[in-house]
Design a protein around this motif. Structure first.
Motif, PDB file in Angstrom:
ATOM      1  N   ARG A 238       0.834  -1.206   0.000  1.00 28.88           N
ATOM      2  CA  ARG A 238       0.000   0.000   0.000  1.00 28.88           C
ATOM      3  C   ARG A 238       0.867   1.254   0.000  1.00 28.88           C
ATOM      4  O   ARG A 238       0.587   2.225  -0.708  1.00 28.88           O
ATOM      5  N   ALA A 239       1.937   1.237   0.788  1.00 27.54           N
ATOM      6  CA  ALA A 239       2.826   2.398   0.847  1.00 27.54           C
ATOM      7  C   ALA A 239       3.518   2.623  -0.494  1.00 27.54           C
ATOM      8  O   ALA A 239       3.758   3.768  -0.893  1.00 27.54           O
ATOM      9  N   MET A 240       3.825   1.548  -1.214  1.00 34.27           N
ATOM     10  CA  MET A 240       4.449   1.694  -2.530  1.00 34.27           C
ATOM     11  C   MET A 240       3.478   2.333  -3.520  1.00 34.27           C
ATOM     12  O   MET A 240       3.887   3.125  -4.367  1.00 34.27           O
ATOM     13  N   VAL A 241       2.204   1.999  -3.409  1.00 35.71           N
ATOM     14  CA  VAL A 241       1.201   2.645  -4.269  1.00 35.71           C
ATOM     15  C   VAL A 241       1.168   4.143  -3.980  1.00 35.71           C
ATOM     16  O   VAL A 241       1.195   4.976  -4.899  1.00 35.71           O
ATOM     17  N   THR A 242       1.122   4.495  -2.689  1.00 35.59           N
ATOM     18  CA  THR A 242       1.106   5.906  -2.310  1.00 35.59           C
ATOM     19  C   THR A 242       2.352   6.621  -2.818  1.00 35.59           C
ATOM     20  O   THR A 242       2.273   7.725  -3.371  1.00 35.59           O
ATOM     21  N   GLY A 243       3.516   5.988  -2.624  1.00 31.69           N
ATOM     22  CA  GLY A 243       4.766   6.593  -3.079  1.00 31.69           C
ATOM     23  C   GLY A 243       4.777   6.816  -4.574  1.00 31.69           C
ATOM     24  O   GLY A 243       5.205   7.868  -5.062  1.00 31.69           O
ATOM     25  N   GLN A 244       4.300   5.828  -5.342  1.00 37.53           N
ATOM     26  CA  GLN A 244       4.268   5.936  -6.802  1.00 37.53           C
ATOM     27  C   GLN A 244       3.345   7.068  -7.242  1.00 37.53           C
ATOM     28  O   GLN A 244       3.695   7.886  -8.098  1.00 37.53           O
ATOM     29  N   VAL A 245       2.158   7.133  -6.656  1.00 39.33           N
ATOM     30  CA  VAL A 245       1.182   8.157  -7.045  1.00 39.33           C
ATOM     31  C   VAL A 245       1.691   9.551  -6.680  1.00 39.33           C
ATOM     32  O   VAL A 245       1.610  10.495  -7.483  1.00 39.33           O
ATOM     33  N   VAL A 246       2.226   9.701  -5.450  1.00 40.60           N
ATOM     34  CA  VAL A 246       2.738  11.009  -5.021  1.00 40.60           C
ATOM     35  C   VAL A 246       3.919  11.434  -5.886  1.00 40.60           C
ATOM     36  O   VAL A 246       4.044  12.609  -6.263  1.00 40.60           O
ATOM     37  N   ASP A 247       4.788  10.493  -6.246  1.00 41.84           N
ATOM     38  CA  ASP A 247       5.939  10.812  -7.088  1.00 41.84           C
ATOM     39  C   ASP A 247       5.476  11.319  -8.453  1.00 41.84           C
ATOM     40  O   ASP A 247       6.030  12.277  -9.000  1.00 41.84           O
ATOM     41  N   THR A 248       4.454  10.683  -9.003  1.00 43.02           N
ATOM     42  CA  THR A 248       3.919  11.113 -10.299  1.00 43.02           C
ATOM     43  C   THR A 248       3.281  12.494 -10.200  1.00 43.02           C
ATOM     44  O   THR A 248       3.527  13.367 -11.044  1.00 43.02           O
ATOM     45  N   ILE A 249       2.474  12.711  -9.171  1.00 48.10           N
ATOM     46  CA  ILE A 249       1.801  14.004  -9.023  1.00 48.10           C
ATOM     47  C   ILE A 249       2.811  15.120  -8.785  1.00 48.10           C
ATOM     48  O   ILE A 249       2.686  16.227  -9.330  1.00 48.10           O
ATOM     49  N   THR A 250       3.848  14.829  -7.983  1.00 50.03           N
ATOM     50  CA  THR A 250       4.876  15.833  -7.717  1.00 50.03           C
ATOM     51  C   THR A 250       5.573  16.268  -9.003  1.00 50.03           C
ATOM     52  O   THR A 250       5.959  17.427  -9.150  1.00 50.03           O
ATOM     53  N   ASN A 251       5.735  15.336  -9.939  1.00 52.97           N
ATOM     54  CA  ASN A 251       6.438  15.626 -11.198  1.00 52.97           C
ATOM     55  C   ASN A 251       5.478  15.653 -12.386  1.00 52.97           C
ATOM     56  O   ASN A 251       5.851  15.285 -13.499  1.00 52.97           O
ATOM     57  N   VAL A 252       4.249  16.095 -12.136  1.00 52.73           N
ATOM     58  CA  VAL A 252       3.225  16.004 -13.170  1.00 52.73           C
ATOM     59  C   VAL A 252       3.569  16.836 -14.408  1.00 52.73           C
ATOM     60  O   VAL A 252       3.213  16.465 -15.538  1.00 52.73           O
ATOM     61  N   LYS A 253       4.280  17.960 -14.229  1.00 51.86           N
ATOM     62  CA  LYS A 253       4.642  18.766 -15.404  1.00 51.86           C
ATOM     63  C   LYS A 253       5.577  17.999 -16.322  1.00 51.86           C
ATOM     64  O   LYS A 253       5.456  18.045 -17.552  1.00 51.86           O
ATOM     65  N   THR A 254       6.527  17.277 -15.728  1.00 51.11           N
ATOM     66  CA  THR A 254       7.430  16.460 -16.530  1.00 51.11           C
ATOM     67  C   THR A 254       6.656  15.361 -17.248  1.00 51.11           C
ATOM     68  O   THR A 254       6.920  15.053 -18.419  1.00 51.11           O
ATOM     69  N   VAL A 255       5.692  14.765 -16.553  1.00 48.09           N
ATOM     70  CA  VAL A 255       4.853  13.728 -17.162  1.00 48.09           C
ATOM     71  C   VAL A 255       4.132  14.294 -18.388  1.00 48.09           C
ATOM     72  O   VAL A 255       4.103  13.668 -19.455  1.00 48.09           O
TER      73      VAL A 255
ATOM     74  N   LEU B  31       4.942  17.017 -20.174  1.00 50.52           N
ATOM     75  CA  LEU B  31       5.876  17.452 -21.218  1.00 50.52           C
ATOM     76  C   LEU B  31       6.370  16.300 -22.060  1.00 50.52           C
ATOM     77  O   LEU B  31       6.613  16.444 -23.266  1.00 50.52           O
ATOM     78  N   PHE B  32       6.541  15.135 -21.445  1.00 49.74           N
ATOM     79  CA  PHE B  32       7.030  13.975 -22.182  1.00 49.74           C
ATOM     80  C   PHE B  32       5.895  13.063 -22.655  1.00 49.74           C
ATOM     81  O   PHE B  32       6.148  11.986 -23.179  1.00 49.74           O
ATOM     82  N   ALA B  33       4.641  13.518 -22.460  1.00 44.99           N
ATOM     83  CA  ALA B  33       3.467  12.748 -22.890  1.00 44.99           C
ATOM     84  C   ALA B  33       3.510  11.325 -22.353  1.00 44.99           C
ATOM     85  O   ALA B  33       3.261  10.354 -23.062  1.00 44.99           O
ATOM     86  N   HIS B  34       3.827  11.194 -21.052  1.00 46.41           N
ATOM     87  CA  HIS B  34       3.974   9.876 -20.443  1.00 46.41           C
ATOM     88  C   HIS B  34       2.819   9.538 -19.494  1.00 46.41           C
ATOM     89  O   HIS B  34       2.996   8.805 -18.526  1.00 46.41           O
ATOM     90  N   ASP B  35       1.628  10.060 -19.787  1.00 44.56           N
ATOM     91  CA  ASP B  35       0.475   9.752 -18.947  1.00 44.56           C
ATOM     92  C   ASP B  35       0.244   8.243 -18.867  1.00 44.56           C
ATOM     93  O   ASP B  35       0.010   7.687 -17.784  1.00 44.56           O
ATOM     94  N   HIS B  36       0.307   7.578 -20.033  1.00 45.44           N
ATOM     95  CA  HIS B  36       0.056   6.133 -20.059  1.00 45.44           C
ATOM     96  C   HIS B  36       1.170   5.372 -19.345  1.00 45.44           C
ATOM     97  O   HIS B  36       0.914   4.363 -18.670  1.00 45.44           O
ATOM     98  N   HIS B  37       2.402   5.855 -19.481  1.00 45.21           N
ATOM     99  CA  HIS B  37       3.526   5.205 -18.793  1.00 45.21           C
ATOM    100  C   HIS B  37       3.334   5.267 -17.280  1.00 45.21           C
ATOM    101  O   HIS B  37       3.513   4.256 -16.580  1.00 45.21           O
ATOM    102  N   GLU B  38       2.960   6.440 -16.768  1.00 49.04           N
ATOM    103  CA  GLU B  38       2.754   6.592 -15.329  1.00 49.04           C
ATOM    104  C   GLU B  38       1.532   5.820 -14.860  1.00 49.04           C
ATOM    105  O   GLU B  38       1.513   5.283 -13.755  1.00 49.04           O
ATOM    106  N   ASP B  39       0.512   5.766 -15.731  1.00 44.30           N
ATOM    107  CA  ASP B  39      -0.674   4.983 -15.395  1.00 44.30           C
ATOM    108  C   ASP B  39      -0.311   3.505 -15.251  1.00 44.30           C
ATOM    109  O   ASP B  39      -0.755   2.829 -14.318  1.00 44.30           O
ATOM    110  N   ARG B  40       0.516   2.998 -16.170  1.00 44.13           N
ATOM    111  CA  ARG B  40       0.939   1.592 -16.090  1.00 44.13           C
ATOM    112  C   ARG B  40       1.767   1.346 -14.835  1.00 44.13           C
ATOM    113  O   ARG B  40       1.625   0.306 -14.183  1.00 44.13           O
ATOM    114  N   ALA B  41       2.638   2.300 -14.500  1.00 41.60           N
ATOM    115  CA  ALA B  41       3.450   2.140 -13.290  1.00 41.60           C
ATOM    116  C   ALA B  41       2.571   2.104 -12.042  1.00 41.60           C
ATOM    117  O   ALA B  41       2.784   1.289 -11.138  1.00 41.60           O
TER     118      ALA B  41
END
Length: 609
Positions: free
Chosen positions: A214-231, A233-243
């Motif tokens: 559960r903590a890994m899910v939280t960490g992954q989601v927070v990491d993505t949201i924290t770097n959402v601009k980079t996501v 810019l690189f059009a990696h929405d699907h990549h982050e969704d898969r992660a």
């Protein structure tokens, strides 16, 4: 007299570091709260004992009615009055006090007590502790551990104490009826506890795995949201969704494992619970047939057996949750309690800065590796001297600054400020005497006013505004407005200052440093995000901020440090050159080559145009 809600000091600091074993950790986390916990335990046990008392009173009423033929005869008024007093006063008051102890004393106070202690401990860890983990995961672990500890204490008080008292009272009551009936309950209890002993360790282990997933899910989601601009810019929405889905799938698998075990646990225990009424009521009927038990005894045995059978499901479900929470506490202990911190020396004194001279002798730090960091640096910066530091990325510049701030503990050598070894002064006093502006400027999701006043929280608004004006920040701050309609200095800046440009963030950081007005100033690429026009406009502010201070300025843009009193060149963790801008150019070494490369590049561009 203290109110119930104040029986536990919810924010009392803990003594020493958190232990790494469960029992010792619980003792540390709940230190100061134990009298209240034991008091709540006693009240819950008293409430549990009234359950056995209920069966006793019921049996007395049945026997009285059977003996006289009419329970409401005057001779039976004392029995009736006693029963009414028990059911209408004693039992409700006992249960009410037990509920109040748990819901007012335990639950609202244990959570902040444990969370505040964990948060203080985590904040004191060295920087590398945070570098090696997700910010969201660490926050999740703190909340998880505090919540799970609270649940364990609450369930222990509310269920375990109640159930144990109820069971022991039931055994005693049945023993008064007939020792053989009490023996049957004892045998049943042995089987019940054997089943719990089999299932609970498995619940505990699976819960620990589920908490980590559960903590890994939280960490992954927070990491993505924290770097959402980079996501974006690189059009990696699907990549982050898969992660995220991958982490969620692991969590789902762990949750399913826990679900299967939970269902099996409940089925087995409820089946075993169904055996109890058959045993106790059947035995009581046989005794009554032989004249060794009364109708009241059968009523009491039946009430006890049904109540325990019902309580079995409740207790088993609660125990499963309790040991699941214990697994989560152990998972949190594993993540949060490692001792990775720089402690003040036992005799540490506050740093006294009289001039600001910095002397570095044989300084070594390689992050535990053979190479990297800094290697045997010797350097003296005179009081009030302004030093520029240049070198390629990885040369050791930022490591040098981190060691000066004592964010890391040197592996060799020492740093002296005005003759005081910084390893022998308190870290709080050291950092309070150093102002710093970094390239990656940290902003809090708070108002612009709070962010600037972070340099000196007790500063007046007028002082804060003057610092902002000196850093050329007042102009854009006046036009800020956040989603809640707050404007200017009241406007929130967003997480890590995402609503500002890089240059705006650096100007707020400069305002913060100007307001702090510390005798030692570190500029780590402090103007890297500013364009040349803005940099020129705040140069006078920088000159004012540096006046009378010892300054260490790191920059890749050499034009920003050419005016420094002295410049040192670093390479591979060592100081390879030192001197003024003119002296280093005349030496025709590494600095001269860097200068030629930068100025030559600009000249080439001008010529092409």
């Amino acid at each position: 007299m203290l109110k119930l809600s104040q029986w536990i000091d919810s924010f009392k600091p803990a003594g020493g570091p958190p232990p790494r074993t469960l029992g010792a950790f619980m003792k540390w986390a709940l230190a100061g709260a134990w009298p209240a916990v034991f008091g709540a335990f006693a009240l819950s046990a008293l409430a549990g004992a009234t359950e056995a008392g209920s069966a006793l009173v019921l049996g007395m009423l049945v026997d009285t009615a059977a003996a006289s033929g009419d329970i409401f005869q005057p001779v039976n008024l004392a029995v009736i009055a006693g029963a009414l007093l028990f059911f209408l006063a004693l039992r409700p008051i006992t249960f009410g006090l037990s509920a109040a102890a748990n819901s007012i004393v335990i639950q609202p106070n244990v959570m902040p007590l444990v969370l505040s202690r964990l948060n203080r401990w985590v904040l004191g860890q060295e920087v590398s502790f945070f570098d090696d983990d997700f910010a969201g995961r660490l926050a999740q672990k703190q909340m998880q551990t505090a919540r799970a500890t609270t649940e364990v204490v609450s369930e222990f008080v509310n269920v375990v104490a109640f159930a144990l008292a109820s069971l022991f009272g039931s055994v005693a009551l049945l023993g008064a009826i007939d020792w053989r009936v009490a023996s049957l309950l004892t045998v049943w209890l042995i089987g019940y506890f054997a089943l719990i002993r089999y299932f609970i360790p498995r619940v505990r282990a699976m819960s620990k795995d589920r908490a980590n997933a559960r903590a890994m899910v939280t960490g992954q989601v927070v990491d993505t949201i924290t770097n959402v601009k980079t996501v974006k810019l690189f059009a990696h929405d699907h990549h982050e969704d898969r992660a995220a889905l991958s982490a969620m799938e692991v969590f789902r698998g762990k949750a399913l494992d826990m679900g299967y075990l939970s269902a099996k646990f409940r089925l087995v225990l409820m089946s075993w619970a169904g055996v109890l009424p058959v045993l106790l009521i059947g035995a009581s009927l046989l005794l009554m047939r032989s004249g060794q038990a009364s109708a009241g005894d059968i009523a009491a045995a039946g009430a006890i057996s049904l109540r325990i059978a019902q309580m079995t499901g409740w207790v088993s479900f609660t125990l499963m949750g309790m040991y699941g929470n214990i697994g989560e506490v152990e998972d949190g202990i594993r993540t949060l309690t490692p001792h990775r911190r720089i402690e003040d020396a036992p005799d540490a004194q506050d740093l006294s800065v009289t001039g600001g001279e910095i002397r570095i002798d044989g300084l070594k730090y390689a992050y535990g590796r053979e190479r990297g960091g800094v290697q045997g640096i010797d350097l003296t910066i005179k009081a009030g001297e302004k030093i520029g530091v240049v070198g390629a990325s990885g040369a050791g510049k930022s490591t040098l600054v981190s060691l000066l701030l004592r964010l890391y503990q040197p592996e060799g050598g020492r740093i002296m400020i005005d003759g005081q070894d910084i390893s022998h002064v308190t870290q709080q006093s050291l950092r309070s005497q150093i102002g710093m502006v970094t390239q990656d400027t940290a902003m809090f999701n708070r108002s612009a006013r709070e962010n600037i006043k972070y340099g000196r929280p007790d500063a007046s608004d007028a002082e804060m505004k003057r610092a902002a004006e000196a850093a050329e920040a007042d102009g854009f701050i006046q036009h800020l407005q956040d989603f809640a309609g707050r404007k200017a200095y009241d406007a929130y800046l967003g997480e890590r200052g995402v609503k500002l440009s890089g240059g705006q963030r650096q100007r707020i950081a400069l305002a913060r440093a100007i307001l702090k007005d510390a005798p030692i100033l570190i500029l780590d690429e402090a103007t890297s995000a500013l364009d040349s026009e803005v940099e020129a406009s705040i140069q006078s502010a920088l000159d004012h901020a540096m006046e009378g201070k010892t300054v260490l300025a790191i920059a890749h843009r050499l034009s920003t440090i050419a005016r420094m009193d002295r410049i040192i060149v670093m390479d591979d963790g060592k100081v390879t050159e030192a001197g003024t801008h003119t002296e280093l150019l005349a030496r025709n070494g590494a600095y001269a080559r860097l200068w030629a490369r930068q100025s030559g590049g600009f000249l080439g561009l001008d010529a092409a145009e």
